[in-house]
Design an enzyme around this catalytic site. Sequence first.
Site, PDB file in Angstrom:
ATOM      1  N   GLU A 171       1.187  -1.943  -6.404  1.00 24.22           N
ATOM      2  CA  GLU A 171      -0.263  -2.000  -6.160  1.00 24.22           C
ATOM      3  C   GLU A 171      -1.024  -0.892  -6.893  1.00 24.22           C
ATOM      4  O   GLU A 171      -2.229  -0.817  -6.811  1.00 24.22           O
ATOM      5  CB  GLU A 171      -0.568  -1.983  -4.660  1.00 24.22           C
ATOM      6  CG  GLU A 171      -0.183  -0.732  -3.912  1.00 24.22           C
ATOM      7  CD  GLU A 171       1.241  -0.752  -3.340  1.00 24.22           C
ATOM      8  OE1 GLU A 171       2.092  -1.469  -3.914  1.00 24.22           O
ATOM      9  OE2 GLU A 171       1.487  -0.047  -2.352  1.00 24.22           O
ATOM     10  N   GLU A 196     -16.203   4.513   4.010  1.00 25.57           N
ATOM     11  CA  GLU A 196     -15.336   3.611   4.782  1.00 25.57           C
ATOM     12  C   GLU A 196     -15.430   3.965   6.273  1.00 25.57           C
ATOM     13  O   GLU A 196     -15.526   3.091   7.141  1.00 25.57           O
ATOM     14  CB  GLU A 196     -13.881   3.719   4.302  1.00 25.57           C
ATOM     15  CG  GLU A 196     -12.951   2.746   5.022  1.00 25.57           C
ATOM     16  CD  GLU A 196     -11.478   2.912   4.645  1.00 25.57           C
ATOM     17  OE1 GLU A 196     -11.151   3.788   3.811  1.00 25.57           O
ATOM     18  OE2 GLU A 196     -10.655   2.168   5.197  1.00 25.57           O
TER      19      GLU A 196
END
Lengths: 576, 425
Positions: free
Chosen positions: A367, A283
């Site tokens: 989530e 990332e």
Amino acid sequence: MGNIEITLNGRTVSVLENISILEAAKRNGIYLPTLCHHPDQRVKANCRVCVVEVEGVRNLVASCSTAVREGMKITTNSPRVRETVRTILELIFADHPQECLTCIRNEKCELRQIASRFGINSIQGAKTANNYPVDTSTPSIVRNPNKCIKCGRCAEVCHHTQEVGVLYSHNRSTEIMISPEYGKNLSEVGCVLCGQCAAVCPVGAIHEKDDTDQVWAALADPGKHVVVQTAPSVRVSIAEEFNMPPGSIQTGKLVAALRSLGFERVFDTDFSADLTIMEEGHELLHRIQNGGVLPLITSCSPGWINYAEKYYPELLPNISTCKSPQQMFGAVAKTFYAKRSGIAPEDIYVVSVMPCTAKKYEAIQPEMRSSGYQDVDAVLTTRELARILRHEGIDFSMLEESEYDSPLGTSTGAAAIFGTTGGVMEAALRSVYEIVTGETLSKLDFSEVRGLEGVRSASVDLKGKEVKVAIAHGLANAKKIAEKIKAGEEDYTFIEVMCCPGGCIGGGGQPYGTTQEVRKKRMEALYQVDSDMPLRKSHENPAVIELYQEFFGEPMGELSHRYLHIERAEEAEAVI
Amino acid sequence: MGVNNKELVFNISREEFVDLKTYRERGGYTALQKALRQPPESSIQELKSAGLRGRGGAAFPTAVKIEMVRNNGETGRYVICNADEGEPGTFKDRFIMTHLPFQVIEGITLAAYLAGAENGYIYVRHEYPEVQRILRESIKEAEEAGLLGEDILGSGIRLKLEIFSGAGSYLCGEETALLSSIEGRKGRPRVKPPYPTQSGLWNKPTLINNVETLANIPKIIEKGSGWYRSIGTADSTGTKLISLSGDVVNRGLIEVPFGITFADIIEEYGLGAKPGRTVKAVNIGGASGVLVPGFMLETPLEYTACAKAGITIGSGAIFVLDDTRPILPNVHNRVKFFLHESCGKCTPCREGLRQANVILSKLLSGMATESDVVLLERYTRAIQEASFCGLGQAAGNSLKSSLEYFHEEYLAACGQECRDKEETA
């Protein structure tokens, strides 16, 4: 600082000047009782159980707040001192629910220990303990104001170490209370659930929410395949619960203990820490190469995430979309592992052993159900695991060492150091360097990012490209970094933030008695674990490599996104 | 206020208000003029020679305190006049401020100049709105007359003086709690050291003195230490304002030279007990002071002698109880007062007073036993020996002294029924 001579209980001793009487006594083998005192905190001097006699002074003096002077004559064991300390202890007990037997703190309670030392065998005086409601509003921390002895340690850590400042001492006289504003519950104020208050409370007034019963129930359920993961820092702290010195590395015994509790598989969060590095490292590269939001800030610490969401929502786009290692583990366990072992994910029960109270909150977030089920079912702190082991009568010291199960128990040294401040950064640098440069690191130790300094920064040379990195631990330090980023003062590329001082080794769920000294020992132990490992770079973890080959394909790929990341930045936009 | 009309520090009648003009006619502000002409060290030396000690209760040498602030390298120092006069039975500072405001303001100005402070506060208790009004007006007047503010008397010296109103807490009379109160924090005492002289208001060196202390300074500078020492005794120089109340014929504020006995204060100034009654006990030093029996009143009002006798001069309040008054309700009243005013920070004060209150209630309702009295003695020792600040330590004074001198009243209050029960047990 020079030395001075004082007389301690008739004995002339030489001590450093300017230290407190308490410290001087300790260095001469006399442990004076304390309750409000904490070595990492400012002097409060309000419990008064450390009082001693000083010749020439009319009243007794608090040894924690009085510095030694040349020629000072101190008596710690006179009938006058003893009577006073016993009376103060009785006074505290008179205003304390005398429920020691059923208290979660029980024999780990500092008040009870001191009372036992002083032979308090009857409590005279009117019973004045209140019956305020217990705050069970959060999934992490329980606050029982009735047991509070008003020492102020929790408020101090909340205000000064973390600078979150939701716990206050208010009212006066016998109505004094330490609680969130206007008697609100923790869930109603800006509490980030770090649990540092619980870690420093000397009694049972603030403690982790106990989830041991859930775990017992799962273990007893024949329909459940119960697996456990252990956070990196637990292996270097759990032994303290069994009277071993801080810094003892007891990975093998920890695994053996969990096995004897009946877990089907004993896995390791270190495995998913390596996985985190793969995802977060890529990332970072992705953001650097594609002009993404920088600096990238780590996302492993749920206390930090809670803090950022509440106090710095504008920084959410900077925070890595990676889930924490705990949550990556849960997602992998109920997808890849379920598939591979042929067990239905709904039958898999994932228990985490964490140094952390905020992890309990993280696990139940909406989530965190990417597998279609709650990815992590129950989170135990180090202290809760120790309670389970004591309950079971498992003699930690007599256990024969065992090893983690494959494949979710295979890890590298890089993952082990996740448990200390600077560790995620170092682990990431090891992998990112090799991935970017295609070269093998000649020296794996990035000593410039190590240490216990609150905010640290370094420049790392990625073959011609300088990358500025920073590390902060403890939220007061995180705040400093956050302010710098907001002000655009620093051009950091990558920042590691840990909510608790020292990182997870200083987590709110760790064994009682955590001090700077103890953190240092646990930290050294983790670096020892790292250097003893045959593999020390996350991208070399064979189980992780296999996981990508068989399941995820590649880091930052489509499946990774589905199971290992969350959409933090979008959430932030939604907030704005 | 002297009965014999001696020349003392506060030479006015109880009815008089001394405005700025009158104050100057009577020699007011000559001290400031003198001090500005001579080196500050000379003025400090004068105060030292005079032997002036703090009149708020702690009796710390005033000149030494001023020097501590003066010699502190840190600038931005403060001077604070402690006018929180919360001690029950004490009304001396109120009198000075409402009748002689300029003597207080001159004293503050002198202290500020000598300590090197350019900013000051008068911390006035909330319950004194009249005092606050008079002081505000007087400050304004002094500023307009060039006696305060910028360039005082053309010397280039400045002092910005403001009134800060307390909010009703007794504890804020404790100097470090007072500082916290001005800073907008909870009015709780701080750990000492650092002392206010080292790190006080907003961490700056701060001189904090009581109203009466500060009001003594102009007189000493004006008339010299020799004159001051001629009043009082070698041990305790000057005068003391006494708030005399309770069971005496003549109650009110008086100024007495140190050295006079308490018996003489009561007889000479208070004109003794009411007809047909005798003095049973005297509370000296306000609610935080001791309760002593009549035979101790031959002790002179003198720091050393009183300390030796276990008498707290404190704020100089004298409250007389005659033979019609039982001791226990009086003590209970004080305990309730301190329990209410305790900040709750430290265990002995908070919990000790709570338990003392319970025991006294039991005693007064005939439900206590002798073992409760023993327990009360133990709690009293812990309160006195181990409390964080002066409030807690002093809160035990009336308990301790009454348990010592009026023990029989405690025992008499133990119920017969309870005594029988105890014997059986």
